[in-house]
Scaffold this active site. Structure first.
Site, PDB file in Angstrom:
ATOM      1  N   ASP A  38      45.090  44.594  48.946  1.00 45.11           N
ATOM      2  CA  ASP A  38      46.307  44.011  48.370  1.00 45.11           C
ATOM      3  C   ASP A  38      46.697  44.777  47.103  1.00 45.11           C
ATOM      4  O   ASP A  38      45.874  44.942  46.208  1.00 45.11           O
ATOM      5  CB  ASP A  38      46.035  42.542  47.997  1.00 45.11           C
ATOM      6  CG  ASP A  38      47.274  41.866  47.442  1.00 45.11           C
ATOM      7  OD1 ASP A  38      48.182  41.570  48.242  1.00 45.11           O
ATOM      8  OD2 ASP A  38      47.335  41.644  46.215  1.00 45.11           O
ATOM      9  N   TYR A  43      51.449  46.339  39.804  1.00 45.84           N
ATOM     10  CA  TYR A  43      50.068  46.627  39.370  1.00 45.84           C
ATOM     11  C   TYR A  43      49.947  48.110  38.981  1.00 45.84           C
ATOM     12  O   TYR A  43      48.925  48.529  38.464  1.00 45.84           O
ATOM     13  CB  TYR A  43      49.033  46.331  40.459  1.00 45.84           C
ATOM     14  CG  TYR A  43      49.008  44.914  41.004  1.00 45.84           C
ATOM     15  CD1 TYR A  43      49.667  43.879  40.352  1.00 45.84           C
ATOM     16  CD2 TYR A  43      48.321  44.613  42.170  1.00 45.84           C
ATOM     17  CE1 TYR A  43      49.645  42.596  40.871  1.00 45.84           C
ATOM     18  CE2 TYR A  43      48.285  43.332  42.687  1.00 45.84           C
ATOM     19  CZ  TYR A  43      48.963  42.323  42.040  1.00 45.84           C
ATOM     20  OH  TYR A  43      48.941  41.048  42.555  1.00 45.84           O
ATOM     21  N   LYS A  68      54.041  44.912  47.009  1.00 46.00           N
ATOM     22  CA  LYS A  68      55.000  43.836  46.696  1.00 46.00           C
ATOM     23  C   LYS A  68      56.163  44.354  45.857  1.00 46.00           C
ATOM     24  O   LYS A  68      55.976  45.207  44.980  1.00 46.00           O
ATOM     25  CB  LYS A  68      54.307  42.710  45.906  1.00 46.00           C
ATOM     26  CG  LYS A  68      52.973  42.273  46.475  1.00 46.00           C
ATOM     27  CD  LYS A  68      52.412  41.044  45.782  1.00 46.00           C
ATOM     28  CE  LYS A  68      50.975  40.801  46.178  1.00 46.00           C
ATOM     29  NZ  LYS A  68      49.996  41.562  45.412  1.00 46.00           N
ATOM     30  N   HIS A 101      57.459  39.671  45.446  1.00 52.23           N
ATOM     31  CA  HIS A 101      56.356  39.225  44.580  1.00 52.23           C
ATOM     32  C   HIS A 101      56.575  37.815  44.014  1.00 52.23           C
ATOM     33  O   HIS A 101      55.665  36.991  44.011  1.00 52.23           O
ATOM     34  CB  HIS A 101      56.173  40.243  43.445  1.00 52.23           C
ATOM     35  CG  HIS A 101      54.793  40.296  42.880  1.00 52.23           C
ATOM     36  ND1 HIS A 101      54.233  41.452  42.395  1.00 52.23           N
ATOM     37  CD2 HIS A 101      53.850  39.339  42.708  1.00 52.23           C
ATOM     38  CE1 HIS A 101      53.007  41.190  41.955  1.00 52.23           C
ATOM     39  NE2 HIS A 101      52.758  39.920  42.139  1.00 52.23           N
TER      40      HIS A 101
HETATM   41  N1  NAP Z   1      51.017  37.408  44.255  1.00 45.79           N
HETATM   42  C1  NAP Z   1      50.715  37.148  43.002  1.00 45.79           C
HETATM   43  O1  NAP Z   1      51.562  36.688  42.216  1.00 45.79           O
HETATM   44  C2  NAP Z   1      49.317  37.400  42.527  1.00 45.79           C
HETATM   45  C3  NAP Z   1      48.902  36.885  41.289  1.00 45.79           C
HETATM   46  C4  NAP Z   1      47.584  37.110  40.898  1.00 45.79           C
HETATM   47  C5  NAP Z   1      46.713  37.827  41.721  1.00 45.79           C
HETATM   48  N2  NAP Z   1      47.160  38.358  42.902  1.00 45.79           N
HETATM   49  C6  NAP Z   1      46.260  39.140  43.798  1.00 45.79           C
HETATM   50  O2  NAP Z   1      45.098  38.357  44.055  1.00 45.79           O
HETATM   51  C7  NAP Z   1      43.941  39.130  43.756  1.00 45.79           C
HETATM   52  C8  NAP Z   1      42.773  38.255  43.396  1.00 45.79           C
HETATM   53  O3  NAP Z   1      43.061  37.398  42.296  1.00 45.79           O
HETATM   54  P1  NAP Z   1      42.483  37.639  40.816  1.00 45.79           P
HETATM   55  O4  NAP Z   1      42.221  39.075  40.676  1.00 45.79           O
HETATM   56  O5  NAP Z   1      43.429  37.002  39.884  1.00 45.79           O
HETATM   57  O6  NAP Z   1      41.165  36.776  40.737  1.00 45.79           O
HETATM   58  P2  NAP Z   1      39.932  36.334  41.689  1.00 45.79           P
HETATM   59  O7  NAP Z   1      39.796  37.237  42.855  1.00 45.79           O
HETATM   60  O8  NAP Z   1      40.058  34.872  41.920  1.00 45.79           O
HETATM   61  O9  NAP Z   1      38.710  36.529  40.669  1.00 45.79           O
HETATM   62  C9  NAP Z   1      38.324  37.797  40.199  1.00 45.79           C
HETATM   63  C10 NAP Z   1      37.189  37.620  39.222  1.00 45.79           C
HETATM   64  O10 NAP Z   1      36.054  37.039  39.887  1.00 45.79           O
HETATM   65  C11 NAP Z   1      34.889  37.838  39.660  1.00 45.79           C
HETATM   66  N3  NAP Z   1      34.108  37.768  40.913  1.00 45.79           N
HETATM   67  C12 NAP Z   1      34.456  38.238  42.128  1.00 45.79           C
HETATM   68  N4  NAP Z   1      33.528  37.930  43.058  1.00 45.79           N
HETATM   69  C13 NAP Z   1      32.559  37.248  42.405  1.00 45.79           C
HETATM   70  C14 NAP Z   1      31.343  36.666  42.803  1.00 45.79           C
HETATM   71  N5  NAP Z   1      30.943  36.708  44.093  1.00 45.79           N
HETATM   72  N6  NAP Z   1      30.561  36.049  41.866  1.00 45.79           N
HETATM   73  C15 NAP Z   1      30.956  36.005  40.562  1.00 45.79           C
HETATM   74  N7  NAP Z   1      32.122  36.537  40.110  1.00 45.79           N
HETATM   75  C16 NAP Z   1      32.914  37.148  41.030  1.00 45.79           C
HETATM   76  C17 NAP Z   1      35.394  39.217  39.364  1.00 45.79           C
HETATM   77  O11 NAP Z   1      34.501  39.910  38.526  1.00 45.79           O
HETATM   78  P3  NAP Z   1      33.772  41.294  38.997  1.00 45.79           P
HETATM   79  O12 NAP Z   1      34.867  42.303  39.210  1.00 45.79           O
HETATM   80  O13 NAP Z   1      32.900  41.603  37.834  1.00 45.79           O
HETATM   81  O14 NAP Z   1      33.012  40.980  40.253  1.00 45.79           O
HETATM   82  C18 NAP Z   1      36.701  38.912  38.622  1.00 45.79           C
HETATM   83  O15 NAP Z   1      36.431  38.676  37.243  1.00 45.79           O
HETATM   84  C19 NAP Z   1      44.443  40.042  42.615  1.00 45.79           C
HETATM   85  O16 NAP Z   1      43.554  41.086  42.325  1.00 45.79           O
HETATM   86  C20 NAP Z   1      45.767  40.460  43.187  1.00 45.79           C
HETATM   87  O17 NAP Z   1      45.582  41.447  44.192  1.00 45.79           O
HETATM   88  C21 NAP Z   1      48.443  38.125  43.322  1.00 45.79           C
END
Ligand code: NAP
Length: 271
Positions: A38, A43, A68, A101
């Site tokens: 994604d 980004y 997006k 987005h």
């Molecule tokens: N469409 C939108 O508006 C929108 C908005 C926000 C995000 N997104 C997309 O969604 C993706 C994911 O969301 P996010 O990046 O906000 O957060 P997330 O995936 O919910 O959480 C990421 C965090 O969790 C940690 N983590 C991952 N796996 C883990 C595990 N098994 N145990 C402990 N910690 C863990 C990671 O640290 P480490 O790296 O140290 O493992 C990181 O700090 C984004 O990267 C982006 O691609 C889209």
């Protein structure tokens, strides 16, 4: 999906992954079995995703790359140019999935953006089209104006904000739910005693319990991790099953104001 294409049930979130470190992280995820990646124009890492795709030996057709359209390019001509620019940045011939987005409803141009995605799909630049952060009323508006419903809606979704009503609407209209911040951006979820107890019972990590929950509620999830160990952990969720009781307990963790940063799509705008 409702257009006949298939999407992997779990993928890699790449927010913040840029440059050579980002390319190495994405390459490692693909080596670890990820096929859905994604990304987004905003980004500023479509180039990094493209570099990772070039570095690995997995065939392009076996990967599923998403990007997006940003809010500042919703006007039709801008949207078309931006989709092309997204492809140039990644050095790809097509995206598997391209999303609007944010709806930015106060600006009122998301139907024009949607028409550009519909046309870009016809021209072969995009295989599937969808939206992100759209409320049911926004998708109904798209269908009324263009006759085309999105294949997917990527929304904030995690145990503390489980969007049950929105998911029901998606199921009724054959729109796939994709969860962003599926791990609630690591805020409080891993320390949560209820999740920890279910993890202990299944001898899995808290992250695996949450990601299995996404799978069992029929949501595609895109956890982000820079750690190869956690990347592997996060996709190793297919050798156990949460029972009805686990699912009910996890459902009870949701809160009406459970959004991480309070970004309500009717109000919040992103450009
Ligand atoms: N469409 C939108 O508006 C929108 C908005 C926000 C995000 N997104 C997309 O969604 C993706 C994911 O969301 P996010 O990046 O906000 O957060 P997330 O995936 O919910 O959480 C990421 C965090 O969790 C940690 N983590 C991952 N796996 C883990 C595990 N098994 N145990 C402990 N910690 C863990 C990671 O640290 P480490 O790296 O140290 O493992 C990181 O700090 C984004 O990267 C982006 O691609 C889209």
């Amino acid at each position: 999906m409702n257009d006949g294409n298939e999407i992997p049930v779990i993928g890699l979130g790449t927010g913040g992954m840029k440059g050579s470190d980002g390319a190495a992280t994405i390459t490692s995820a693909i080596h670890n079995g990820y096929r859905l990646i994604d990304s987004a124009y905003n980004y500023e890492n479509e180039g990094t995703v493209g570099e990772a795709v070039r570095r690995i030996s997995v065939a392009r057709e076996d990967l599923f790359i998403t990007s997006k359209l940003p809010g500042r390019y919703h006007h039709y001509k801008d949207a078309v140019k931006t989709i092309q620019e997204s492809l140039y940045r990644a050095n790809l011939d097509y995206y598997d999935l391209y999303l609007i987005h944010w709806p930015n409803p106060k600006q009122g141009h998301y139907v024009e953006a949607w028409q550009a995605l519909i046309d870009a799909k016809k021209w072969g630049l995009i295989r599937s089209i969808g939206v992100s952060n759209f409320l049911p009323e926004h998708m109904e508006h798209l269908e009324k104006e263009t006759g085309v419903l999105p294949s997917i809606n990527q929304i904030e979704l995690h145990p503390f904000f489980n969007q049950a009503e929105q998911r029901k609407w998606h199921e009724k209209h054959d729109v796939i739910t994709e969860s962003w911040s599926p791990l609630a951006r690591a805020n409080d979820v891993f320390e949560n005693k209820t999740i920890q107890a279910i993890a202990k019972k299944h001898r899995k990590s808290a992250g695996q319990i949450i990601l299995r929950w996404h799978y069992q509620i029929n949501a595609v999830s895109i956890p982000r991790s820079s750690s190869p160990i956690r990347q592997k952990e996060n996709i190793s969720i297919f050798d156990f099953k949460l029972d009805q009781n686990d699912m009910e307990i996890l459902a009870s963790l949701t809160k009406p104001e459970g959004r991480i940063n309070g970004q309500h799509p009717a109000e919040y705008e992103e450009f």
